[in-house]
Design a protein around this motif. Structure first.
Motif, mmCIF file in Angstrom:
data_model
loop_
_atom_site.group_PDB
_atom_site.id
_atom_site.type_symbol
_atom_site.label_atom_id
_atom_site.label_comp_id
_atom_site.label_asym_id
_atom_site.label_seq_id
_atom_site.Cartn_x
_atom_site.Cartn_y
_atom_site.Cartn_z
ATOM 1 N N GLN A 177 57.884 40.358 44.652
ATOM 2 C CA GLN A 177 56.649 39.729 45.412
ATOM 3 C C GLN A 177 55.631 40.290 45.988
ATOM 4 O OE1 GLN A 177 59.847 38.446 48.518
ATOM 5 N NE2 GLN A 177 59.886 36.504 47.506
ATOM 6 N N THR A 178 55.867 41.654 46.223
ATOM 7 C CA THR A 178 54.723 42.673 46.700
ATOM 8 C C THR A 178 53.563 42.724 45.539
ATOM 9 O OG1 THR A 178 56.293 43.913 48.056
ATOM 10 C CG2 THR A 178 54.511 45.197 47.431
ATOM 11 N N LYS A 179 54.293 43.193 44.103
ATOM 12 C CA LYS A 179 53.210 43.126 43.222
ATOM 13 C C LYS A 179 52.583 41.965 42.941
ATOM 14 C CE LYS A 179 55.761 46.651 40.608
ATOM 15 N NZ LYS A 179 56.640 46.887 39.193
ATOM 16 N N LEU A 180 53.178 40.936 43.010
ATOM 17 C CA LEU A 180 52.372 39.488 42.868
ATOM 18 C C LEU A 180 51.378 39.343 44.012
ATOM 19 C CD1 LEU A 180 52.331 36.423 41.618
ATOM 20 C CD2 LEU A 180 54.043 35.754 43.142
ATOM 21 N N ALA A 181 51.611 39.771 45.188
ATOM 22 C CA ALA A 181 50.732 39.651 46.189
ATOM 23 C C ALA A 181 49.325 40.584 46.176
ATOM 24 C CB ALA A 181 51.337 39.801 47.560
ATOM 25 N N ASP A 182 49.819 41.878 45.557
ATOM 26 C CA ASP A 182 48.874 42.600 44.959
ATOM 27 C C ASP A 182 47.859 42.055 44.222
ATOM 28 O OD1 ASP A 182 49.641 44.527 46.859
ATOM 29 O OD2 ASP A 182 50.663 45.771 45.625
ATOM 30 N N ALA A 183 48.491 41.345 42.984
ATOM 31 C CA ALA A 183 48.101 41.046 41.842
ATOM 32 C C ALA A 183 46.786 39.584 42.364
ATOM 33 C CB ALA A 183 48.791 40.343 40.630
ATOM 34 N N LYS A 184 47.501 38.829 43.076
ATOM 35 C CA LYS A 184 46.625 37.827 43.679
ATOM 36 C C LYS A 184 45.344 38.298 44.515
ATOM 37 C CE LYS A 184 50.127 34.143 44.062
ATOM 38 N NZ LYS A 184 50.753 33.321 44.864
ATOM 39 N N ARG A 185 45.812 39.419 45.124
ATOM 40 C CA ARG A 185 44.449 40.079 45.930
ATOM 41 C C ARG A 185 43.223 40.842 45.040
ATOM 42 N NH1 ARG A 185 48.046 41.309 49.704
ATOM 43 N NH2 ARG A 185 48.606 43.574 48.911
ATOM 44 N N THR A 186 43.966 41.413 43.806
ATOM 45 C CA THR A 186 43.136 41.923 42.824
ATOM 46 C C THR A 186 42.253 40.877 42.130
ATOM 47 O OG1 THR A 186 44.634 43.568 42.634
ATOM 48 C CG2 THR A 186 42.926 43.421 40.832
ATOM 49 N N ILE A 187 43.074 39.627 41.807
ATOM 50 C CA ILE A 187 42.382 38.458 41.035
ATOM 51 C C ILE A 187 41.203 37.866 41.866
ATOM 52 C CG2 ILE A 187 42.444 36.311 40.432
ATOM 53 C CD1 ILE A 187 45.453 37.083 39.278
ATOM 54 N N ALA A 188 41.589 37.746 43.326
ATOM 55 C CA ALA A 188 40.518 37.348 44.255
ATOM 56 C C ALA A 188 39.238 38.095 44.171
ATOM 57 C CB ALA A 188 41.080 36.917 45.531
ATOM 58 N N GLU A 189 39.596 39.524 44.536
ATOM 59 C CA GLU A 189 38.350 40.330 44.511
ATOM 60 C C GLU A 189 37.544 40.504 43.153
ATOM 61 O OE1 GLU A 189 40.399 44.274 45.112
ATOM 62 O OE2 GLU A 189 40.781 43.827 47.312
ATOM 63 N N LEU A 190 38.457 40.285 41.947
ATOM 64 C CA LEU A 190 37.460 40.504 40.743
ATOM 65 C C LEU A 190 36.687 38.936 40.756
ATOM 66 C CD1 LEU A 190 40.308 41.581 38.386
ATOM 67 C CD2 LEU A 190 38.344 42.859 39.143
ATOM 68 N N LYS A 191 37.336 38.003 41.176
ATOM 69 C CA LYS A 191 36.611 36.897 40.883
ATOM 70 C C LYS A 191 35.250 36.966 41.952
ATOM 71 C CE LYS A 191 40.077 33.335 40.113
ATOM 72 N NZ LYS A 191 40.831 32.121 40.640
ATOM 73 N N THR A 192 35.489 37.623 43.173
ATOM 74 C CA THR A 192 34.460 37.649 43.885
ATOM 75 C C THR A 192 33.269 38.702 43.406
ATOM 76 O OG1 THR A 192 35.818 37.238 45.977
ATOM 77 C CG2 THR A 192 33.477 38.271 46.303
ATOM 78 N N GLN A 193 33.715 39.485 42.719
ATOM 79 C CA GLN A 193 32.817 40.409 41.878
ATOM 80 C C GLN A 193 32.158 39.878 40.878
ATOM 81 O OE1 GLN A 193 34.991 43.942 40.744
ATOM 82 N NE2 GLN A 193 35.263 44.844 42.803
ATOM 83 N N ILE A 194 32.832 38.969 39.849
ATOM 84 C CA ILE A 194 32.141 38.384 38.922
ATOM 85 C C ILE A 194 31.096 37.112 39.626
ATOM 86 C CG2 ILE A 194 32.837 36.526 37.149
ATOM 87 C CD1 ILE A 194 35.308 37.837 36.721
ATOM 88 N N LEU A 195 31.679 36.659 40.721
ATOM 89 C CA LEU A 195 30.576 35.602 41.279
ATOM 90 C C LEU A 195 29.286 36.472 41.761
ATOM 91 C CD1 LEU A 195 30.097 32.730 42.161
ATOM 92 C CD2 LEU A 195 31.253 33.209 44.169
ATOM 93 N N LEU A 196 29.390 37.645 42.317
ATOM 94 C CA LEU A 196 28.303 38.312 42.882
ATOM 95 C C LEU A 196 27.414 38.864 41.578
ATOM 96 C CD1 LEU A 196 29.755 40.510 45.651
ATOM 97 C CD2 LEU A 196 28.207 38.603 45.770
ATOM 98 N N PHE A 197 28.163 39.085 40.578
ATOM 99 C CA PHE A 197 27.179 39.568 39.404
ATOM 100 C C PHE A 197 26.614 38.694 38.721
ATOM 101 C CE2 PHE A 197 30.902 43.253 38.728
ATOM 102 C CZ PHE A 197 30.098 44.224 39.163
ATOM 103 N N ILE A 198 27.160 37.383 38.807
ATOM 104 C CA ILE A 198 26.478 36.017 38.394
ATOM 105 C C ILE A 198 25.253 35.799 39.207
ATOM 106 C CG2 ILE A 198 26.690 33.574 38.135
ATOM 107 C CD1 ILE A 198 29.459 34.048 37.157
ATOM 108 N N ILE A 199 25.661 36.033 40.383
ATOM 109 C CA ILE A 199 24.507 35.759 41.450
ATOM 110 C C ILE A 199 23.165 36.590 41.427
ATOM 111 C CG2 ILE A 199 23.825 35.930 43.811
ATOM 112 C CD1 ILE A 199 26.524 34.768 44.464
ATOM 113 N N ILE A 200 23.535 38.056 41.154
ATOM 114 C CA ILE A 200 22.684 39.037 40.885
ATOM 115 C C ILE A 200 21.738 38.666 39.673
ATOM 116 C CG2 ILE A 200 22.365 41.460 40.576
ATOM 117 C CD1 ILE A 200 24.537 41.880 42.442
ATOM 118 N N ILE A 201 22.596 38.407 38.560
ATOM 119 C CA ILE A 201 21.883 38.204 37.192
ATOM 120 C C ILE A 201 21.001 37.044 37.401
ATOM 121 C CG2 ILE A 201 22.317 37.578 34.822
ATOM 122 C CD1 ILE A 201 24.748 39.225 35.016
ATOM 123 N N THR A 202 21.417 35.865 38.032
ATOM 124 C CA THR A 202 20.728 34.755 38.125
ATOM 125 C C THR A 202 19.401 34.858 38.919
ATOM 126 O OG1 THR A 202 22.074 33.908 39.531
ATOM 127 C CG2 THR A 202 22.493 33.136 37.324
#
Length: 166
Positions: free
Chosen positions: A44-69
């Motif tokens: 459960q701890t690993k799953l919570a960490d993975a979900k946080r990591t996924i959310a952070e990565l999605k945010t970073q991808i979104l920011l990269f898309i924003i910066i590129i556009t």
């Protein structure tokens, strides 16, 4: 009476051995349950960490898309109809939304504070957030939605974009 006593003594020994065996089984099961509970907590701890990591990565991808556009030069399309919601007429909305998202990421602040720091009123983006978000998340879908209502209003485009975001 002596024979009956011997039979009961033998049965008592048999029952005592069976009881000991059940106690050992019970201890093994208790250990197994404890081990499994610990494993579940770890997972459960690993799953919570993975979900946080996924959310952070999605945010970073979104920011990269924003910066590129944001860095890409905006082409000004020819406007065929004055009522058409073109990408040119929405360019300011997209730019403002990107600026607000960048401020949110950099300053880790509230949405209201991000609007204040970006220097744009919330009402400007509140009505057009679906349009700006669809363009960021899936530009092909945004272009398709824009073409779908080729001679439509911004309100119609907003409705189509909201449907496609779901």
């Amino acid at each position: 009476v002596g024979k009956s006593f011997q039979n009961q003594q033998w049965q008592n020994q048999e029952l005592a051995a069976e009881l000991e065996e059940h106690k050992k089984d019970m201890e093994e099961l208790a250990n197994l349950v404890q081990t499994k509970s610990e494993a579940i907590k770890t997972l459960q701890t690993k799953l919570a960490d993975a979900k946080r990591t996924i959310a952070e990565l999605k945010t970073q991808i979104l920011l990269f898309i924003i910066i590129i556009t944001a860095e890409e030069p905006q082409q000004q399309p020819q406007q065929k109809d004055a009522t058409r919601a073109s990408t040119h007429s929405l360019a300011i909305i997209h730019t403002r939304y990107q600026r607000v998202l960048l401020i949110l990421e950099k300053n880790n602040c509230s949405m209201a504070n991000a609007f204040r720091l970006a220097g744009c009123p919330r009402s400007t983006l509140r009505d057009f957030v679906a349009i700006a978000l669809l363009r960021i998340v899936n530009e092909c879908e945004f272009e398709s939605a824009s073409r779908e209502i080729c001679v439509g209003s911004v309100k119609e485009l907003k409705t189509v974009c909201r449907r496609r975001l779901r």
